[in-house]
Design a protein around this motif. Sequence first.
Motif, mmCIF file in Angstrom:
data_model
loop_
_atom_site.group_PDB
_atom_site.id
_atom_site.type_symbol
_atom_site.label_atom_id
_atom_site.label_comp_id
_atom_site.label_asym_id
_atom_site.label_seq_id
_atom_site.Cartn_x
_atom_site.Cartn_y
_atom_site.Cartn_z
ATOM 1 N N ASN A 62 -11.822 1.599 7.157
ATOM 2 C CA ASN A 62 -10.592 1.317 7.798
ATOM 3 C C ASN A 62 -9.565 0.284 6.764
ATOM 4 N N MET A 63 -9.938 0.455 5.578
ATOM 5 C CA MET A 63 -9.169 -0.560 4.487
ATOM 6 C C MET A 63 -7.690 -0.196 4.295
ATOM 7 N N THR A 64 -6.860 -1.112 4.512
ATOM 8 C CA THR A 64 -5.504 -1.404 4.181
ATOM 9 C C THR A 64 -5.104 -2.409 3.178
ATOM 10 N N LYS A 65 -3.909 -2.016 2.532
ATOM 11 C CA LYS A 65 -3.682 -3.020 1.648
ATOM 12 C C LYS A 65 -1.886 -3.092 1.857
ATOM 13 N N VAL A 66 -1.499 -4.321 1.880
ATOM 14 C CA VAL A 66 -0.031 -4.467 1.940
ATOM 15 C C VAL A 66 0.277 -5.231 1.161
ATOM 16 N N PHE A 67 1.505 -5.104 0.514
ATOM 17 C CA PHE A 67 2.107 -6.177 -0.534
ATOM 18 C C PHE A 67 3.321 -6.589 0.150
ATOM 19 N N ASN A 68 3.755 -7.845 0.115
ATOM 20 C CA ASN A 68 4.878 -8.483 0.921
ATOM 21 C C ASN A 68 4.978 -8.352 2.310
ATOM 22 N N ALA A 69 3.698 -8.484 3.144
ATOM 23 C CA ALA A 69 3.768 -8.343 4.179
ATOM 24 C C ALA A 69 4.725 -9.129 5.092
ATOM 25 N N ASN A 70 5.370 -8.488 6.129
ATOM 26 C CA ASN A 70 6.250 -8.795 6.881
ATOM 27 C C ASN A 70 7.516 -9.502 6.599
ATOM 28 N N LYS A 71 7.771 -8.972 5.216
ATOM 29 C CA LYS A 71 8.904 -9.257 4.425
ATOM 30 C C LYS A 71 9.875 -7.820 4.392
ATOM 31 N N GLN A 72 10.906 -7.867 4.012
ATOM 32 C CA GLN A 72 11.905 -6.800 3.936
ATOM 33 C C GLN A 72 11.512 -5.865 2.938
ATOM 34 N N ASN A 73 10.813 -6.341 1.877
ATOM 35 C CA ASN A 73 10.349 -5.596 0.779
ATOM 36 C C ASN A 73 9.068 -5.296 1.061
ATOM 37 N N GLU A 74 8.425 -5.179 2.113
ATOM 38 C CA GLU A 74 7.015 -4.843 2.487
ATOM 39 C C GLU A 74 6.644 -3.421 2.011
ATOM 40 N N ILE A 75 5.535 -3.235 1.315
ATOM 41 C CA ILE A 75 4.979 -2.042 1.006
ATOM 42 C C ILE A 75 3.577 -1.637 1.418
ATOM 43 N N ILE A 76 3.341 -0.679 2.274
ATOM 44 C CA ILE A 76 1.903 -0.309 2.751
ATOM 45 C C ILE A 76 1.181 0.431 1.710
ATOM 46 N N VAL A 77 0.404 0.093 0.673
ATOM 47 C CA VAL A 77 -0.208 0.996 -0.310
ATOM 48 C C VAL A 77 -1.268 1.651 0.135
ATOM 49 N N LEU A 78 -2.250 1.199 0.907
ATOM 50 C CA LEU A 78 -3.474 1.945 1.456
ATOM 51 C C LEU A 78 -3.379 1.736 2.884
ATOM 52 N N LYS A 79 -3.604 3.044 3.902
ATOM 53 C CA LYS A 79 -3.703 3.253 4.849
ATOM 54 C C LYS A 79 -4.644 3.608 5.535
ATOM 55 N N GLY A 80 -5.644 2.794 6.029
ATOM 56 C CA GLY A 80 -6.854 3.271 6.599
ATOM 57 C C GLY A 80 -7.700 3.786 6.043
ATOM 58 N N ILE A 81 -8.204 3.559 4.748
ATOM 59 C CA ILE A 81 -9.003 4.350 4.006
ATOM 60 C C ILE A 81 -10.497 4.004 4.307
ATOM 61 N N ASP A 82 -11.276 5.195 4.728
ATOM 62 C CA ASP A 82 -12.829 4.968 4.888
ATOM 63 C C ASP A 82 -13.502 5.472 3.798
ATOM 64 N N LEU A 83 -14.359 5.290 3.051
ATOM 65 C CA LEU A 83 -14.900 5.799 1.724
ATOM 66 C C LEU A 83 -16.397 5.122 1.688
ATOM 67 N N GLU A 84 -17.280 6.184 1.539
ATOM 68 C CA GLU A 84 -18.721 5.748 1.265
ATOM 69 C C GLU A 84 -19.251 6.343 -0.079
ATOM 70 N N ILE A 85 -19.623 5.395 -1.070
ATOM 71 C CA ILE A 85 -20.329 5.870 -2.132
ATOM 72 C C ILE A 85 -21.594 5.697 -2.645
ATOM 73 N N THR A 86 -22.472 6.520 -2.839
ATOM 74 C CA THR A 86 -24.139 6.123 -2.507
ATOM 75 C C THR A 86 -24.250 5.989 -4.109
ATOM 76 N N GLU A 87 -25.579 5.191 -4.255
ATOM 77 C CA GLU A 87 -25.984 4.646 -5.588
ATOM 78 C C GLU A 87 -26.052 5.911 -6.638
ATOM 79 N N GLY A 88 -25.891 5.695 -7.748
ATOM 80 C CA GLY A 88 -25.922 6.642 -8.939
ATOM 81 C C GLY A 88 -24.979 7.777 -8.529
ATOM 82 N N GLU A 89 -23.804 7.627 -7.971
ATOM 83 C CA GLU A 89 -22.970 8.730 -7.673
ATOM 84 C C GLU A 89 -21.867 8.632 -8.675
ATOM 85 N N PHE A 90 -21.433 9.641 -9.252
ATOM 86 C CA PHE A 90 -20.240 9.808 -10.256
ATOM 87 C C PHE A 90 -19.044 10.147 -9.403
#
Length: 229
Positions: free
Chosen positions: A6-34
């Motif tokens: 559930n990863m999110t990334k918000v730039f300029n949070a709670n400001k007029q120029n707020e930008i939500i770049v990542l919106k609740g991402i789930d990701l699992e990468i195993t060892e040795g994976e490309f």
Amino acid sequence: MIKATNMTKVFNANKQNEIIVLKGIDLEITEGEFCTIVGKSGSGKTTLLKCLSGLETITTGEIVMNKKNMVGLNKKEVNAFRRSDISFVFQEYNLIDDLTLHENIYLEHPTSEEIESLIDEWDIRKAIHLFPEQCSGGQQQKAAILRALSKKAKILFCDEPTGALDGKSSKEVLSVLQRLQKSHRTTIVLITHNDQITHISSRVVTIHDGKKIKDEQNSRVEIVENLEW
């Protein structure tokens, strides 16, 4: 090896120029994976890579990497983890201007036969004692990649590693990355616009508008040398 919840990334949070770049991402990468991450410009690929690698802090959610909860680490601990467990290949090269290519490749690491062999194989020996500003973009990119490889880290993050390279050089670099993944079980997370790279990846994740819209295992991984460039 890497698990984001559930990863999110918000730039300029709670400001007029707020930008939500990542919106609740789930990701699992195993060892040795490309794992290749694809998506249009502005989709959030680079921000995702920076957040996964600890270069950017996330706004909410959790990232566990190599059994360490990155969210619970302070800045000093994150930097120490990056120095010991992670290598980077940046689109901007990030070479040190007053060091030669050879010095940039090794920094504090000892010289190795494997890297010296690649210097010859990739045809940058003639530029190895020049400073970055005296070299072509392709020579600088190859040096940046060799710098990452010389560290022998468990996880390698790559931001458009073949962006400044021609077809032949791209093939050479990707062949080495594929060999590294197979021989050393290095976990590789790579973002790209190059569809050819998805054919050599064991996993392809598609990002759109800050969300993961597709996550596929590649049932038939191609060998780099067998692809037409």
